[in-house]
Design a protein around this motif. Sequence first.
Motif, PDB file in Angstrom:
ATOM      1  N   ARG A 259      12.644 -14.036  14.118  1.00  0.00           N
ATOM      2  CA  ARG A 259      11.406 -13.296  14.357  1.00  0.00           C
ATOM      3  C   ARG A 259      11.356 -12.652  15.746  1.00  0.00           C
ATOM      4  O   ARG A 259      10.423 -11.927  16.066  1.00  0.00           O
TER       5      ARG A 259
ATOM      6  N   ILE B 104       5.836 -11.781  17.682  1.00  0.00           N
ATOM      7  CA  ILE B 104       4.446 -11.573  17.277  1.00  0.00           C
ATOM      8  C   ILE B 104       3.920 -12.873  16.695  1.00  0.00           C
ATOM      9  O   ILE B 104       4.508 -13.434  15.764  1.00  0.00           O
ATOM     10  N   ILE B 105       2.860 -13.374  17.307  1.00  0.00           N
ATOM     11  CA  ILE B 105       2.208 -14.564  16.764  1.00  0.00           C
ATOM     12  C   ILE B 105       1.042 -14.079  15.933  1.00  0.00           C
ATOM     13  O   ILE B 105       0.119 -13.431  16.449  1.00  0.00           O
ATOM     14  N   GLU B 106       1.116 -14.347  14.649  1.00  0.00           N
ATOM     15  CA  GLU B 106       0.095 -13.798  13.763  1.00  0.00           C
ATOM     16  C   GLU B 106      -1.122 -14.692  13.705  1.00  0.00           C
ATOM     17  O   GLU B 106      -1.035 -15.910  13.769  1.00  0.00           O
ATOM     18  N   ASN B 107      -2.245 -14.023  13.561  1.00  0.00           N
ATOM     19  CA  ASN B 107      -3.493 -14.734  13.381  1.00  0.00           C
ATOM     20  C   ASN B 107      -3.554 -15.266  11.959  1.00  0.00           C
ATOM     21  O   ASN B 107      -3.379 -14.505  11.015  1.00  0.00           O
TER      22      ASN B 107
ATOM     23  N   ASP C 284      -7.005 -14.026   7.777  1.00  0.00           N
ATOM     24  CA  ASP C 284      -6.713 -12.702   7.223  1.00  0.00           C
ATOM     25  C   ASP C 284      -7.678 -11.599   7.643  1.00  0.00           C
ATOM     26  O   ASP C 284      -7.274 -10.461   7.833  1.00  0.00           O
TER      27      ASP C 284
ATOM     28  N   ASN D  99      -3.587  -9.980  16.689  1.00  0.00           N
ATOM     29  CA  ASN D  99      -2.398 -10.818  16.788  1.00  0.00           C
ATOM     30  C   ASN D  99      -2.008 -10.888  18.262  1.00  0.00           C
ATOM     31  O   ASN D  99      -2.677 -10.293  19.111  1.00  0.00           O
ATOM     32  N   TRP D 100      -0.927 -11.594  18.540  1.00  0.00           N
ATOM     33  CA  TRP D 100      -0.487 -11.716  19.929  1.00  0.00           C
ATOM     34  C   TRP D 100       0.978 -11.310  20.029  1.00  0.00           C
ATOM     35  O   TRP D 100       1.780 -11.637  19.152  1.00  0.00           O
TER      36      TRP D 100
ATOM     37  N   VAL E 105      -2.846  -9.437  23.670  1.00  0.00           N
ATOM     38  CA  VAL E 105      -3.576  -9.381  22.405  1.00  0.00           C
ATOM     39  C   VAL E 105      -3.301  -7.999  21.827  1.00  0.00           C
ATOM     40  O   VAL E 105      -3.379  -6.990  22.541  1.00  0.00           O
TER      41      VAL E 105
ATOM     42  N   ASN F 135      -3.694  -3.826  14.992  1.00  0.00           N
ATOM     43  CA  ASN F 135      -3.266  -2.684  14.197  1.00  0.00           C
ATOM     44  C   ASN F 135      -4.310  -1.572  14.405  1.00  0.00           C
ATOM     45  O   ASN F 135      -5.455  -1.733  14.026  1.00  0.00           O
TER      46      ASN F 135
ATOM     47  N   SER G  54       6.153  -0.869  12.099  1.00  0.00           N
ATOM     48  CA  SER G  54       4.817  -1.413  12.311  1.00  0.00           C
ATOM     49  C   SER G  54       4.286  -0.841  13.612  1.00  0.00           C
ATOM     50  O   SER G  54       5.048  -0.669  14.561  1.00  0.00           O
TER      51      SER G  54
ATOM     52  N   TYR H 182       1.298  -1.273  16.610  1.00  0.00           N
ATOM     53  CA  TYR H 182       0.226  -2.075  17.205  1.00  0.00           C
ATOM     54  C   TYR H 182      -0.256  -1.382  18.469  1.00  0.00           C
ATOM     55  O   TYR H 182       0.479  -0.578  19.050  1.00  0.00           O
TER      56      TYR H 182
END
Lengths: 75, 159
Positions: free
Chosen positions: B26, B45-48, B51, B56-57, B69, B72, B101, B103
């Motif tokens: 990752r 990327i640390i996903e929240n 949903d 995300n971070w 922080v 999208n 992607s 961000y």
Amino acid sequence: MLVLTRKKDESIIIGENIEIVITEIEEGKVKLGINAPRDINIYRKEIYEDIRTENKEAANNRDLDMDVIRKIFNR
Amino acid sequence: MNKWKEGVRVELNTKYFGKIEIEEERIITFPDGVPGFEDSKEFVIIENPEDDIPFNWLQSIDNPNLAFVIINPFVFKSDYDFEIPDLVVKKLKIVEQKDISVYTIVVVPEDIDKMTANLSGPVIINVNKRLGKQIILDDKRYHTKHLILEELKSKGQVK
């Protein structure tokens, strides 16, 4: 730094394929036309500085207060 | 660069989540770092987990204290549009649109209503090749401080 003097509609060439044309001169302002390959990045320097500054600010964030965020998003 | 074997999990110290474990695959390489942090070349990327919350971070691998922080941008700015320069397409080895992607980096001030996203500097990630870069848009429509909640409220997406 190399310094060149140019008049309106004159240009300079950098390398093989970058041309910078002086298209307009008025008090305190110069308008430049740039012919360059599409794979060259061109932007005003202050934009890069803005992004650096903004990133530094973002890196000093407090963390998101998820309780507050949940209240905003979970209707 | 590949310090870890495929599928291997690595321990990571993070700014907001303490010590966590991630899969080595990752890790995203930013060959140029990000402006202001040019030496930080690896992030994850640390996903929240929630949903309906779009944040995300982006956590640096080498520097536990560096995390952004991110959001999208299309969540609050559905007409956001820009061209990815050819140089970046090449550098990130992008082949097709679904590799990408996008961000944007968020500033969270004390008054959370005033949190902003930097639409001048979108972060582009090739999710397949795990390569990333923050690009710079010289576009008058976008600036470094778009009020996220104001945009969302105007669309009735949040209270």
